[in-house]
Design an enzyme around this catalytic site. Structure first.
Site, PDB file in Angstrom:
ATOM      1  NE  ARG A  80     -23.446   9.807   7.439  1.00  0.00           N
ATOM      2  CZ  ARG A  80     -23.119   8.182   8.343  1.00  0.00           C
ATOM      3  NH1 ARG A  80     -22.618   7.927   8.799  1.00  0.00           N
ATOM      4  NH2 ARG A  80     -24.270   7.207   8.075  1.00  0.00           N
ATOM      5  CE  LYS A 136     -24.483   5.303   5.559  1.00  0.00           C
ATOM      6  NZ  LYS A 136     -22.939   3.983   5.051  1.00  0.00           N
TER       7      LYS A 136
END
Ligand code: PMP
Length: 316
Positions: free
Chosen positions: A76, A175
């Site tokens: 991620r 993120k």
């Protein structure tokens, strides 16, 4: 609002206690390939991570000497960085090894790990191509979750005026170090007497919380907002999907409104730091019978069992 002094900030990162003052001082931080004492782990005032929130991060957990879902977190992180055209100066494998090593060096077997990649040192202009080299740092510390009472009795949360940022502006799947949107929401939740906020998207549908994903249970079915609603593809969220399949509970990602929240039988939040925490009150409406639900408790237990027995060994 009380502002913390620097030593306190060392202790309180993302609402997480990383140890007592002296422990924080003894802590070794991985910074650009070296382990340095916490007091010497410094980033330039010209780093664009600081000047513009230009960077990406992960919050990761270690349980019982293993890093939980490490590959997923690193994957991620690389995806977030790719979207921002930020070249992480390490391979997946090197970053995984550095994460484990940071735990080992600090004797952390159960704890919270913060992995950050900043754009690096640049000048006072926005342009990222003037930044020399991205910086990578890793902090491994202890964690203080929400108070134990929340896990036994459930927590209350509030929907807030600040909306989740639109994917057309900055995709919420990234993120990034830019969390002001969520910080505003967190302040609004506190003003409403709650510790966590439910954030709606631009259309007014439920997206997620400031640092957690949200799940509702109605008539035995589990629902959570789709990523297109503004939800981060949480690692803990993915584990809930796995557990739902294993425990044979129907789970899907429909559009959810505040109505669906208020009328749910059960509700819980998920996150690396929070794990699975029951919600028993939203905007003053009691959820279900006002106690953590049967299915919620089943998932809390299954999650706890899984974290204790899987993960990448930290090693020595
Ligand atoms: N949403 C947001 C905005 C987050 O920052 C996080 C991580 N703290 C989550 C959801 C939960 O994701 P994860 O389970 O990967 O920690």
């Amino acid at each position: 609002m009380r502002l913390h002094t620097f030593p306190l900030m060392l202790q309180n990162i993302y609402g997480l206690t990383v140890g007592s003052h002296s422990k924080a001082e003894r802590m070794k931080i991985y910074l650009d390939g070296k382990f340095v004492p916490a007091a010497e782990a410094k980033i330039s005032v010209f780093d664009h991570g600081l000047l513009y929130g230009d960077g990406v991060f992960e919050g990761i957990r270690a349980y019982n000497g293993r890093v939980f879902r490490l590959e997923e977190h690193i994957e991620r992180l690389f995806c977030s960085a790719k979207v921002l055209m930020l070249d992480i100066p390490m391979t997946h494998r090197e970053l995984m090894a550095a994460t484990c090593k940071t735990c080992a060096v600090n004797g952390v077997r159960d704890g919270y790990i913060r992995l950050v990649v900043t754009r690096g040192v640049g000048n006072l202009g926005l342009a990222p191509w003037n930044c020399e080299r991205p910086s990578v740092f890793i902090i491994a510390g202890k964690i203080q979750l929400y108070p134990p009472a929340y896990y036994d009795e459930g927590m209350k949360v509030a929907t807030v005026p600040t909306r989740r940022v639109s994917a057309a502006s900055l995709n919420p799947e990234v993120k990034s170090l830019n969390y002001l949107n969520n910080i505003m929401a967190k302040i609004e939740a506190r003003n409403a007497g709650c510790e966590e906020a439910i954030m709606l998207n631009q259309e007014g549908y439920v997206a997620e919380c400031t640092g957690d994903n949200i799940f509702v249970i109605s008539k035995g079915e589990i629902f959570t907002p789709h990523k297109s609603m503004g939800a981060l593809k949480g690692i803990t969220r993915a584990v809930v999907f796995e557990l739902a399949r294993k425990l044979r509970h129907p789970i899907s990602e429909p559009t959810l409104s505040r109505y669906d929240l208020f009328t749910a039988d059960e509700m819980f939040l998920t996150g690396t730091a929070a794990e699975i925490v029951p919600v028993t009150n939203v905007d003053g409406r009691v959820i279900g019978n006002g106690k953590p639900g049967v299915i919620t408790r089943k998932f809390m237990k299954a999650f706890r069992d899984l974290t204790r027995k899987s993960g990448t060994p930290i090693g020595k």
